[in-house]
Design a protein around this motif. Structure first.
Motif, short mmCIF file in Angstrom:
data_model
loop_
_atom_site.label_atom_id
_atom_site.label_comp_id
_atom_site.label_asym_id
_atom_site.label_seq_id
_atom_site.Cartn_x
_atom_site.Cartn_y
_atom_site.Cartn_z
N GLU A 73 0.55 8.52 10.29
CA GLU A 73 0.36 9.52 9.27
C GLU A 73 0.93 8.90 8.21
O GLU A 73 1.60 7.87 8.26
CB GLU A 73 1.52 10.73 9.75
N ILE A 74 0.43 9.37 6.98
CA ILE A 74 0.56 9.05 5.78
C ILE A 74 1.71 9.90 4.82
O ILE A 74 1.08 10.94 4.72
CB ILE A 74 -0.69 8.68 5.18
N TRP A 75 2.55 9.32 4.08
CA TRP A 75 3.20 9.93 3.11
C TRP A 75 3.10 9.29 1.90
O TRP A 75 3.48 8.27 1.63
CB TRP A 75 4.80 9.98 3.29
N LEU A 76 2.39 10.13 0.90
CA LEU A 76 2.24 9.70 -0.55
C LEU A 76 3.22 10.13 -1.36
O LEU A 76 3.58 11.43 -1.46
CB LEU A 76 0.92 9.85 -0.83
N ILE A 77 4.20 9.47 -1.94
CA ILE A 77 5.28 9.82 -2.83
C ILE A 77 4.72 9.89 -4.31
O ILE A 77 4.62 8.55 -4.77
CB ILE A 77 6.37 8.76 -2.58
N ASP A 78 4.39 10.90 -4.77
CA ASP A 78 3.95 11.12 -6.24
C ASP A 78 5.29 10.83 -7.04
O ASP A 78 5.78 11.88 -7.29
CB ASP A 78 3.24 12.24 -6.55
N ASP A 79 5.56 9.92 -7.64
CA ASP A 79 6.62 9.30 -8.48
C ASP A 79 6.49 9.78 -9.81
O ASP A 79 6.28 9.07 -10.85
CB ASP A 79 6.76 7.90 -8.38
N GLN A 80 6.62 11.06 -9.88
CA GLN A 80 6.52 11.57 -11.38
C GLN A 80 5.44 11.63 -12.19
O GLN A 80 5.56 10.99 -13.53
CB GLN A 80 7.86 11.66 -12.10
N SER A 81 4.20 11.19 -11.54
CA SER A 81 2.90 10.71 -12.18
C SER A 81 2.58 11.95 -13.39
O SER A 81 2.90 13.15 -13.52
CB SER A 81 2.07 10.60 -11.27
N ASP A 83 -0.84 11.81 -14.33
CA ASP A 83 -2.42 11.77 -14.22
C ASP A 83 -2.88 12.56 -13.10
O ASP A 83 -4.14 12.23 -12.94
CB ASP A 83 -2.68 10.20 -14.33
N GLY A 84 -2.06 13.34 -12.58
CA GLY A 84 -2.69 14.32 -11.46
C GLY A 84 -2.78 13.46 -10.08
O GLY A 84 -3.52 13.71 -9.31
N THR A 85 -1.89 12.41 -9.80
CA THR A 85 -2.02 11.44 -8.73
C THR A 85 -2.07 12.31 -7.50
O THR A 85 -2.94 12.30 -6.62
CB THR A 85 -0.78 10.45 -8.79
N GLY A 86 -0.94 13.45 -7.62
CA GLY A 86 -0.81 14.17 -6.34
C GLY A 86 -2.13 15.01 -6.00
O GLY A 86 -2.57 14.94 -4.79
N ALA A 87 -2.77 15.38 -7.01
CA ALA A 87 -3.75 16.43 -6.82
C ALA A 87 -5.05 15.60 -6.35
O ALA A 87 -5.69 16.05 -5.44
CB ALA A 87 -4.29 17.13 -8.22
#
Length: 390
Positions: A73-81, A83-87
């Motif tokens: 499984e993958i955990w992507l930690i959006d470090d207060q981006s 540019d919409g990294t999480g989206a």
């Protein structure tokens, strides 16, 4: 003076050829598994991502579509981006049917004393521990940068090596982009210098103290990280990959570091300025902020890399046959040791003549790193400036 200088330079290159673990061969490569593992342990993939919306469409699918026989499984930690990294990550997972495999975390504010990457990894690891139904659900953590595109069997190769060799850490120095003239001049030289500083055969020898890792791709056993006390034990380390490897090997746990061409970085450098920023960020940190080590580095780089071409030119101009012979032999040996790394990047042997120029530029980058440190500017990365001494 020329007799003394060129004699030392030639002896130095002979020492690198015959010693330093044969680092220059660039031959530490994982072979494809002869037989697949019958029992594949679970892997939690941690991706610290800050403003990586442009890279993720190329890289995230390679992790979502791994050919691996175990659970991952993958955990992507959006470090207060910004540019919409999480989206973007969510859209990719939805398009590939991987929403159940991908967990997107919104990173919390950076505490004092932490680097952004380590803090993101710590948050990801906490989430893995909270979500795992059993303590041994995920035996390994794969720490990988958001700009790394993995081969379909990347996870299988890394885990197989760790399981069959009893390793606590397996790391790949992935293939960096090498397209522009500046890339061809600087990127292979960077890999060559890294191998010289941390000879991979010595890293992979449990009896040697040398330890290093490449932060773009590290497979780490969870039990080892627990022994270390989590990522908090590395708090404040800007060269976190090598620090992690040193701590792991210091526990008496064997590690492995090698090269790969099938897993690669999509991050474009392309210019002198981009590579300069990457190197000057931590170059003086590597020297432990010591002016004496800086002086020794400058003198050593000048002696080993710059004096041979200068001496050859002087010998040709002044008509000194012995000087031409010795400097030509030294420069030729330098190019011969550089050739395997050039071949790894599919560059012709003639590029070996440029190593003195690359060495000169890297020396200037190191001096600039020291200058920025002394001015109190610290190390800047991804829009953050870390304080002096971090």
């Amino acid at each position: 003076m020329w007799v003394w200088v060129m004699g030392v330079a030639l002896l130095g290159w002979l020492g690198l050829w015959l010693g330093r673990g044969g680092f220059w061969r660039a031959d530490q490569v994982l072979p494809p598994p002869s037989e697949p593992l019958t029992d594949c342990p679970g892997v939690a993939v941690l991706i610290p991502a800050r403003n990586e919306a442009n890279a993720l469409p190329q890289t995230l699918p390679s992790l979502l579509q791994q050919q691996y026989g175990g659970a991952w499984e993958i955990w992507l930690i959006d470090d207060q981006s910004e540019d919409g990294t999480g989206a973007v990550a969510a859209q990719i997972a939805q398009a590939l049917g991987g929403t159940e495999r991908l967990h997107i975390l919104t990173g919390r504010a950076l505490p004092a004393g932490w680097s952004g990457k380590l803090w993101a990894l710590e948050q990801g690891w906490q989430a893995v521990q909270a979500q795992a139904q059993t303590p041994d659900k995920f035996k390994y953590l794969l720490l990988t940068d958001a700009d790394i595109c993995h081969a379909p069997d990347s996870l299988a190769q890394l885990v197989t090596q760790a399981e069959r060799q009893g390793l606590g850490l397996v790391s790949w120095m992935v293939r960096l982009r090498c397209e522009s003239v500046w890339d061809c001049l600087l990127i292979p030289a960077f890999v060559f210098f890294f191998q010289k500083l941390y000879p991979f055969p010595w890293v992979n020898d449990p009896t040697k103290r040398t330890a290093a890792a490449a932060g773009g791709c590290i497979l780490l056993a969870q039990t080892v990280l627990e022994q270390l006390g989590g990522f908090g034990s590395l708090q404040g380390a800007l060269i976190d990959d090598c620090t992690l490897a040193q701590r792991v090997k210091g526990l008496g746990v064997p590690i492995w570091l090698g090269l790969t061409s099938s897993t690669f970085s999509v991050r474009p450098y392309g210019t002198l300025a981009s590579t300069w920023g990457m190197v000057s960020r931590t170059a003086f940190t590597q020297l432990h902020y010591s002016p004496w080590l800086l002086l020794g580095t400058v003198l050593g780089m000048g002696l080993m890399y710059l004096f041979p071409p200068l001496g050859l030119g002087w010998g040709l101009v002044r008509g000194i046959p012995w000087l031409v012979a010795v400097t030509g032999l030294t420069w030729g040996l330098m190019g011969a040791l550089y050739r395997p790394t050039l071949r790894w990047y599919n560059l012709p042997t003639v590029w070996g003549l440029t190593l003195p120029l690359a060495a000169g530029l890297y020396t200037l980058m190191t001096l600039d790193s020291a200058w920025q440190h002394w001015r109190g500017r610290g190390s800047a990365w991804k829009g953050r400036v870390y304080p002096k001494g971090s």
